[in-house]
Design a protein around this motif. Structure first.
Motif, PDB file in Angstrom:
ATOM      1  N   ARG A 187      -9.983  -2.367   1.205  1.00 47.75           N
ATOM      2  CA  ARG A 187      -9.209  -1.160   1.519  1.00 47.75           C
ATOM      3  C   ARG A 187      -8.341  -0.740   0.328  1.00 47.75           C
ATOM      4  O   ARG A 187      -8.107   0.454   0.121  1.00 47.75           O
ATOM      5  CB  ARG A 187      -8.324  -1.398   2.744  1.00 47.75           C
ATOM      6  CG  ARG A 187      -9.101  -1.633   4.029  1.00 47.75           C
ATOM      7  CD  ARG A 187      -8.186  -1.648   5.246  1.00 47.75           C
ATOM      8  NE  ARG A 187      -8.958  -1.793   6.486  1.00 47.75           N
ATOM      9  CZ  ARG A 187      -9.113  -2.932   7.126  1.00 47.75           C
ATOM     10  NH1 ARG A 187      -8.538  -4.045   6.674  1.00 47.75           N
ATOM     11  NH2 ARG A 187      -9.839  -2.982   8.233  1.00 47.75           N
ATOM     12  N   LEU A 188      -7.858  -1.714  -0.429  1.00 45.93           N
ATOM     13  CA  LEU A 188      -6.972  -1.403  -1.542  1.00 45.93           C
ATOM     14  C   LEU A 188      -7.728  -0.874  -2.759  1.00 45.93           C
ATOM     15  O   LEU A 188      -7.228  -0.011  -3.474  1.00 45.93           O
ATOM     16  CB  LEU A 188      -6.177  -2.654  -1.938  1.00 45.93           C
ATOM     17  CG  LEU A 188      -5.275  -3.258  -0.859  1.00 45.93           C
ATOM     18  CD1 LEU A 188      -4.517  -4.463  -1.416  1.00 45.93           C
ATOM     19  CD2 LEU A 188      -4.295  -2.223  -0.314  1.00 45.93           C
ATOM     20  N   ALA A 194      -4.291  -5.211   4.799  1.00 53.08           N
ATOM     21  CA  ALA A 194      -4.350  -4.814   3.386  1.00 53.08           C
ATOM     22  C   ALA A 194      -5.339  -5.702   2.628  1.00 53.08           C
ATOM     23  O   ALA A 194      -4.964  -6.572   1.843  1.00 53.08           O
ATOM     24  CB  ALA A 194      -2.961  -4.891   2.768  1.00 53.08           C
ATOM     25  N   LEU A 197      -1.116   0.886   7.377  1.00 52.26           N
ATOM     26  CA  LEU A 197      -1.809  -0.400   7.411  1.00 52.26           C
ATOM     27  C   LEU A 197      -0.788  -1.522   7.592  1.00 52.26           C
ATOM     28  O   LEU A 197       0.351  -1.418   7.137  1.00 52.26           O
ATOM     29  CB  LEU A 197      -2.570  -0.648   6.107  1.00 52.26           C
ATOM     30  CG  LEU A 197      -3.824   0.170   5.820  1.00 52.26           C
ATOM     31  CD1 LEU A 197      -4.395  -0.237   4.472  1.00 52.26           C
ATOM     32  CD2 LEU A 197      -4.860  -0.011   6.909  1.00 52.26           C
ATOM     33  N   LEU A 234       1.888  -2.722  -5.685  1.00 55.48           N
ATOM     34  CA  LEU A 234       1.195  -3.391  -4.581  1.00 55.48           C
ATOM     35  C   LEU A 234       1.183  -4.904  -4.773  1.00 55.48           C
ATOM     36  O   LEU A 234       1.365  -5.667  -3.818  1.00 55.48           O
ATOM     37  CB  LEU A 234      -0.245  -2.871  -4.469  1.00 55.48           C
ATOM     38  CG  LEU A 234      -0.462  -1.572  -3.707  1.00 55.48           C
ATOM     39  CD1 LEU A 234      -1.913  -1.120  -3.865  1.00 55.48           C
ATOM     40  CD2 LEU A 234      -0.119  -1.739  -2.225  1.00 55.48           C
ATOM     41  N   ILE A 247       1.533   5.102  -2.280  1.00 51.87           N
ATOM     42  CA  ILE A 247       1.286   3.980  -1.371  1.00 51.87           C
ATOM     43  C   ILE A 247       1.624   4.326   0.076  1.00 51.87           C
ATOM     44  O   ILE A 247       0.798   4.151   0.972  1.00 51.87           O
ATOM     45  CB  ILE A 247       2.070   2.734  -1.837  1.00 51.87           C
ATOM     46  CG1 ILE A 247       1.528   2.270  -3.196  1.00 51.87           C
ATOM     47  CG2 ILE A 247       1.939   1.608  -0.808  1.00 51.87           C
ATOM     48  CD1 ILE A 247       2.330   1.149  -3.834  1.00 51.87           C
ATOM     49  N   ARG A 274      -0.704   7.057   1.828  1.00 51.90           N
ATOM     50  CA  ARG A 274      -2.114   6.711   2.024  1.00 51.90           C
ATOM     51  C   ARG A 274      -2.335   5.344   2.669  1.00 51.90           C
ATOM     52  O   ARG A 274      -3.382   5.130   3.285  1.00 51.90           O
ATOM     53  CB  ARG A 274      -2.845   6.768   0.680  1.00 51.90           C
ATOM     54  CG  ARG A 274      -2.899   8.181   0.104  1.00 51.90           C
ATOM     55  CD  ARG A 274      -3.536   8.214  -1.267  1.00 51.90           C
ATOM     56  NE  ARG A 274      -3.626   9.574  -1.774  1.00 51.90           N
ATOM     57  CZ  ARG A 274      -4.057   9.910  -2.984  1.00 51.90           C
ATOM     58  NH1 ARG A 274      -4.452   8.944  -3.817  1.00 51.90           N
ATOM     59  NH2 ARG A 274      -4.105  11.163  -3.383  1.00 51.90           N
ATOM     60  N   LEU A 275      -1.373   4.447   2.495  1.00 55.88           N
ATOM     61  CA  LEU A 275      -1.565   3.096   3.024  1.00 55.88           C
ATOM     62  C   LEU A 275      -0.462   2.665   3.981  1.00 55.88           C
ATOM     63  O   LEU A 275      -0.525   1.567   4.537  1.00 55.88           O
ATOM     64  CB  LEU A 275      -1.626   2.074   1.876  1.00 55.88           C
ATOM     65  CG  LEU A 275      -2.721   2.231   0.823  1.00 55.88           C
ATOM     66  CD1 LEU A 275      -2.554   1.169  -0.251  1.00 55.88           C
ATOM     67  CD2 LEU A 275      -4.103   2.128   1.448  1.00 55.88           C
ATOM     68  N   PHE A 305      -8.440   2.841  -2.675  1.00 59.93           N
ATOM     69  CA  PHE A 305      -7.167   3.545  -2.856  1.00 59.93           C
ATOM     70  C   PHE A 305      -6.833   3.660  -4.342  1.00 59.93           C
ATOM     71  O   PHE A 305      -6.501   4.744  -4.839  1.00 59.93           O
ATOM     72  CB  PHE A 305      -6.058   2.799  -2.111  1.00 59.93           C
ATOM     73  CG  PHE A 305      -4.671   3.124  -2.596  1.00 59.93           C
ATOM     74  CD1 PHE A 305      -4.086   4.342  -2.297  1.00 59.93           C
ATOM     75  CD2 PHE A 305      -3.960   2.206  -3.362  1.00 59.93           C
ATOM     76  CE1 PHE A 305      -2.805   4.651  -2.758  1.00 59.93           C
ATOM     77  CE2 PHE A 305      -2.690   2.501  -3.821  1.00 59.93           C
ATOM     78  CZ  PHE A 305      -2.108   3.730  -3.515  1.00 59.93           C
ATOM     79  N   LEU A 341       2.763  -1.636   5.797  1.00 63.66           N
ATOM     80  CA  LEU A 341       2.984  -1.542   4.357  1.00 63.66           C
ATOM     81  C   LEU A 341       4.129  -0.582   4.055  1.00 63.66           C
ATOM     82  O   LEU A 341       4.792  -0.708   3.011  1.00 63.66           O
ATOM     83  CB  LEU A 341       1.709  -1.078   3.646  1.00 63.66           C
ATOM     84  CG  LEU A 341       0.528  -2.054   3.654  1.00 63.66           C
ATOM     85  CD1 LEU A 341      -0.525  -1.606   2.642  1.00 63.66           C
ATOM     86  CD2 LEU A 341       0.964  -3.476   3.353  1.00 63.66           C
TER      87      LEU A 341
END
Length: 383
Positions: A123-124, A119, A114, A147, A107, A110-111, A127, A75
């Motif tokens: 999981r989203l 994703a 991934l 996102l 984003i 923290r993500l 967040f 991501l």
């Protein structure tokens, strides 16, 4: 027994070798999306740095081989591809900065590690819930929008079948929270303007006449701050919205050569007294700038700073909820009470959809008449 095959987008054991003093090599085999495992290696002055460099390279190794978006794309990389795509299609600097802030502040930290395939909604959603709790609904909405754009890009490129953001909960405004700024009551305009003109700070910042202009034109603060005399037609009595001022990271305030939306690009008929105001300002400033509302130092005016100036003085002016948006709502209220239709008011304010004007800016709508004439009559003796 045969060794299990590595999964797509995974790598094996990292081996390190000191080739010579101060030069280490880290090497492993990575299985690409075509199913083939290939050797990847990196060099660095120390063992730890070589391993770190290799791991970092593995995050983007497939993009480095051609830039194709895959289920194994991180991501972190997808976010950059999304921003690049928006930049390529000419999105405004303000929009790019809004997306970029969501990426850099929320984003990626923290993500970012991934993959596209990982994703998932489960999981989203946590967040977004965390962003909303820690940074507010506005930040969460920005992250959700960013996102959604990122994952839409992944869908278009065949990396995933459907956009997981569509399955996430909508972020709603907290109950009881006031929606936007309030208009200045029409009967209190004279008192408000008298207080504004007497305010020493607003005079020092040269903000008073900007307020007067927004109260008669209904322009957004970024539109008014960017007004150049070339956009004013004194013979006809109009001013055209052709640009807005935005602050861009690393560049400061810039004059973006197109407005907020397609509908925002408009020519506004203005009351005669407002045209006189613009003429007086041009006569006073033409030796220094073609801008109509520059800063006292003759530079581009920052809309955010202007909003802050008004927030700093609003309690003393007697309107604790005042903002630059209050002036647009005041204009809408005046035009509504004088019988203009939702479409006419939307055209004057530069709204894409009359329903936005109707829902947010006014109550009842009826009849039709000329906006500039109405504003001139209502502001007679005030501006």
């Amino acid at each position: 027994m045969a060794r299990p095959r590595m999964g797509i987008g995974t790598y094996g054991t990292i081996n390190t070798t000191e080739l010579q003093p101060g030069k280490w090599r880290a090497r492993t085999r990575y299985r690409f999306s075509d199913g083939k495992a290939r050797q990847v290696e990196k060099y660095a002055p120390s063992k730890a740095k070589a391993i770190s460099a290799l791991k970092h390279a593995l995050m983007t190794v497939e993009a480095d081989r051609g830039g194709e978006l895959k289920p194994t794309t991180s991501l972190r990389l997808l976010a950059q591809m999304f921003l690049d795509a928006k930049r390529d299609v000419g999105r405004s600097e303000g929009t790019l900065e809004t997306y970029g802030y969501a990426v850099s502040a929320h984003i990626t930290p923290r993500l970012g590690d991934l993959t596209v395939a990982e994703a998932k909604p489960e999981r989203l959603q946590p967040f977004l819930n965390r962003v909303e709790k820690e940074s507010g609904a506005g930040a969460a909405k920005n992250c959700r929008s960013t996102l959604s754009g990122m994952m839409a890009l992944a869908v278009v490129n065949g990396a995933i079948e459907k956009n997981p953001v569509r399955e996430l909960d909508r972020i709603s405004r907290a109950r009881g929270k006031k929606r936007g700024s309030a208009a200045i009551p029409i009967g209190e305009l004279a008192t408000f303007l008298r207080k504004a003109r007497a305010d020493a700070d607003l005079q020092k910042w040269d903000t008073v006449e900007l307020i007067e202009f927004m109260l008669s034109s209904g322009w957004r603060v970024a539109e008014a701050c960017a007004l150049d005399i070339a956009s004013v037609d004194f013979a006809v009595g109009t001013a055209a919205v052709e640009a807005i001022n935005v602050r861009v990271k690393g560049r400061g305030v810039v004059r973006q050569q197109f407005p907020k939306t397609e509908k925002s690009a408009r020519v506004t008929p203005l009351p005669a007294r407002t045209m006189d105001l613009l003429r007086r300002r041009h006569d006073r400033l033409k030796e220094f700038t073609t801008l109509v509302f520059p800063t006292p130092l003759m530079r581009l005016r920052d809309p955010s700073n202007t909003q802050r100036e008004i927030r700093d003085r609003r309690v003393l002016l007697g309107y604790p909820g005042l903002s630059t948006h209050s002036f647009r709502k005041t204009v809408a209220t005046i035009l509504d009470k004088e019988g203009l239709s939702a479409t006419e008011i939307a055209d004057y304010l530069g709204h894409e959809n009359p329903s936005m004007t109707q829902d947010v800016y006014m109550n009842t709508l009826k009849g039709s008449t000329r906006a500039a004439e109405v504003m001139g009559q209502r502001l007679e003796g005030l501006i």
